[in-house]
Design a protein around this motif. Structure first.
Motif, PDB file in Angstrom:
ATOM      1  N   GLY A 256      51.806  -4.011  -7.062  1.00  0.00           N
ATOM      2  CA  GLY A 256      51.781  -4.763  -8.445  1.00  0.00           C
ATOM      3  C   GLY A 256      50.612  -4.037  -8.935  1.00  0.00           C
ATOM      4  N   LEU A 257      50.953  -4.026 -10.653  1.00  0.00           N
ATOM      5  CA  LEU A 257      49.951  -3.280 -11.411  1.00  0.00           C
ATOM      6  C   LEU A 257      49.323  -4.552 -12.198  1.00  0.00           C
ATOM      7  N   ASN A 258      48.108  -4.904 -12.081  1.00  0.00           N
ATOM      8  CA  ASN A 258      47.478  -6.007 -12.715  1.00  0.00           C
ATOM      9  C   ASN A 258      46.925  -5.559 -13.993  1.00  0.00           C
ATOM     10  N   GLN A 259      47.224  -6.137 -14.986  1.00  0.00           N
ATOM     11  CA  GLN A 259      46.863  -5.847 -16.334  1.00  0.00           C
ATOM     12  C   GLN A 259      46.135  -6.870 -17.290  1.00  0.00           C
ATOM     13  N   GLN A 260      45.023  -6.577 -18.035  1.00  0.00           N
ATOM     14  CA  GLN A 260      44.532  -7.252 -18.922  1.00  0.00           C
ATOM     15  C   GLN A 260      44.641  -6.884 -20.535  1.00  0.00           C
ATOM     16  N   ALA A 261      44.941  -7.746 -21.147  1.00  0.00           N
ATOM     17  CA  ALA A 261      45.129  -7.219 -22.686  1.00  0.00           C
ATOM     18  C   ALA A 261      44.199  -8.213 -23.441  1.00  0.00           C
ATOM     19  N   VAL A 262      43.343  -7.455 -24.227  1.00  0.00           N
ATOM     20  CA  VAL A 262      42.592  -8.053 -25.257  1.00  0.00           C
ATOM     21  C   VAL A 262      43.052  -7.674 -26.602  1.00  0.00           C
TER      22      VAL A 262
ATOM     23  N   GLN B 284      49.605 -10.182 -16.350  1.00  0.00           N
ATOM     24  CA  GLN B 284      48.791  -9.920 -17.604  1.00  0.00           C
ATOM     25  C   GLN B 284      48.014 -11.381 -17.809  1.00  0.00           C
ATOM     26  N   GLY B 285      46.975 -11.023 -18.452  1.00  0.00           N
ATOM     27  CA  GLY B 285      45.836 -12.083 -18.998  1.00  0.00           C
ATOM     28  C   GLY B 285      45.550 -11.643 -20.306  1.00  0.00           C
ATOM     29  N   VAL B 286      45.927 -12.291 -21.470  1.00  0.00           N
ATOM     30  CA  VAL B 286      45.879 -12.202 -22.868  1.00  0.00           C
ATOM     31  C   VAL B 286      44.824 -12.955 -23.285  1.00  0.00           C
ATOM     32  N   ALA B 287      43.811 -12.152 -24.081  1.00  0.00           N
ATOM     33  CA  ALA B 287      42.806 -13.149 -24.797  1.00  0.00           C
ATOM     34  C   ALA B 287      42.559 -12.299 -26.016  1.00  0.00           C
ATOM     35  N   GLN B 288      42.273 -13.191 -27.101  1.00  0.00           N
ATOM     36  CA  GLN B 288      42.246 -12.881 -28.406  1.00  0.00           C
ATOM     37  C   GLN B 288      40.658 -12.788 -28.825  1.00  0.00           C
ATOM     38  N   TYR B 289      40.120 -12.015 -29.470  1.00  0.00           N
ATOM     39  CA  TYR B 289      38.545 -12.123 -29.954  1.00  0.00           C
ATOM     40  C   TYR B 289      38.555 -13.430 -30.847  1.00  0.00           C
ATOM     41  N   GLN B 290      37.202 -14.052 -30.376  1.00  0.00           N
ATOM     42  CA  GLN B 290      37.051 -15.420 -31.051  1.00  0.00           C
ATOM     43  C   GLN B 290      35.440 -14.984 -31.601  1.00  0.00           C
ATOM     44  N   ILE B 291      35.163 -15.716 -32.771  1.00  0.00           N
ATOM     45  CA  ILE B 291      33.838 -15.713 -33.224  1.00  0.00           C
ATOM     46  C   ILE B 291      33.005 -15.983 -32.207  1.00  0.00           C
ATOM     47  N   ASN B 292      31.774 -15.182 -32.030  1.00  0.00           N
ATOM     48  CA  ASN B 292      30.596 -15.249 -31.264  1.00  0.00           C
ATOM     49  C   ASN B 292      30.926 -14.813 -29.712  1.00  0.00           C
ATOM     50  N   ASP B 293      32.218 -14.019 -29.608  1.00  0.00           N
ATOM     51  CA  ASP B 293      32.566 -13.334 -28.313  1.00  0.00           C
ATOM     52  C   ASP B 293      31.581 -12.411 -27.924  1.00  0.00           C
TER      53      ASP B 293
ATOM     54  N   ASP C 246      40.562 -12.563 -17.805  1.00  0.00           N
ATOM     55  CA  ASP C 246      40.647 -12.429 -16.289  1.00  0.00           C
ATOM     56  C   ASP C 246      41.266 -13.685 -15.611  1.00  0.00           C
ATOM     57  N   GLU C 247      40.572 -14.775 -16.278  1.00  0.00           N
ATOM     58  CA  GLU C 247      41.054 -16.292 -15.819  1.00  0.00           C
ATOM     59  C   GLU C 247      42.703 -16.093 -16.022  1.00  0.00           C
ATOM     60  N   ARG C 248      43.158 -15.724 -17.083  1.00  0.00           N
ATOM     61  CA  ARG C 248      44.755 -15.776 -17.378  1.00  0.00           C
ATOM     62  C   ARG C 248      45.466 -14.966 -16.558  1.00  0.00           C
ATOM     63  N   LEU C 249      44.819 -13.823 -16.270  1.00  0.00           N
ATOM     64  CA  LEU C 249      45.559 -12.803 -15.435  1.00  0.00           C
ATOM     65  C   LEU C 249      45.531 -13.532 -13.933  1.00  0.00           C
ATOM     66  N   TYR C 250      44.582 -14.008 -13.419  1.00  0.00           N
ATOM     67  CA  TYR C 250      44.719 -14.676 -12.027  1.00  0.00           C
ATOM     68  C   TYR C 250      45.454 -15.785 -12.131  1.00  0.00           C
ATOM     69  N   ALA C 251      45.523 -16.545 -13.197  1.00  0.00           N
ATOM     70  CA  ALA C 251      46.509 -17.739 -13.387  1.00  0.00           C
ATOM     71  C   ALA C 251      47.964 -17.328 -13.437  1.00  0.00           C
ATOM     72  N   ALA C 252      48.230 -16.245 -13.893  1.00  0.00           N
ATOM     73  CA  ALA C 252      49.574 -15.658 -13.935  1.00  0.00           C
ATOM     74  C   ALA C 252      49.888 -15.189 -12.602  1.00  0.00           C
ATOM     75  N   LYS C 253      48.876 -14.480 -11.744  1.00  0.00           N
ATOM     76  CA  LYS C 253      49.246 -13.725 -10.615  1.00  0.00           C
ATOM     77  C   LYS C 253      49.461 -15.033  -9.589  1.00  0.00           C
ATOM     78  N   ALA C 254      48.645 -16.243  -9.928  1.00  0.00           N
ATOM     79  CA  ALA C 254      48.988 -17.254  -8.783  1.00  0.00           C
ATOM     80  C   ALA C 254      50.295 -17.986  -9.156  1.00  0.00           C
ATOM     81  N   ALA C 255      50.895 -17.835 -10.319  1.00  0.00           N
ATOM     82  CA  ALA C 255      52.288 -18.531 -10.754  1.00  0.00           C
ATOM     83  C   ALA C 255      53.275 -17.731  -9.953  1.00  0.00           C
TER      84      ALA C 255
END
Length: 89
Positions: free
Chosen positions: A83-89, A47-56, A66-75
């Motif tokens: 595997g099931l790849n997931q993005q949570a926003v 999983q790669g989790v990202a929270q909304y930030q102002i101006n997103d 995505d960046e966090r997802l691929y970092a988690a997959k690499a680790a």
């Protein structure tokens, strides 16, 4: 709200979910072992989790997830097959 992004990637939008509850929700999705033709097959996800930030924009928040997802997959130990790849926003 899960949305299939493509292949085995899903985008999960959790509107009005406090940031401290996201991991609790995602922890309910755990790896499972399936018996496929007498062979044990482990199905898991990253999983790669990202929270909304102002101006997103949709693109910037998805890029962070995505960046966090691929970092988690690499680790994760072992190959990321079945595997099931997931993005949570």
């Amino acid at each position: 709200m899960p949305i299939r992004v493509g292949g085995d990637e899903f985008l999960v939008i959790l509107p009005e979910c406090p940031p401290d509850k996201v991991q609790t929700i995602l922890s309910r999705l755990d790896a499972i072992d399936l018996n496929l033709d007498g062979q044990k097959v482990r199905v898991s996800f990253s999983q790669g989790v990202a929270q909304y930030q102002i101006n997103d924009t949709p693109e910037t928040i998805i890029r962070r997830a995505d960046e966090r997802l691929y970092a988690a997959k690499a680790a994760r130990p072992g190959p990321a097959i079945n595997g099931l790849n997931q993005q949570a926003v």
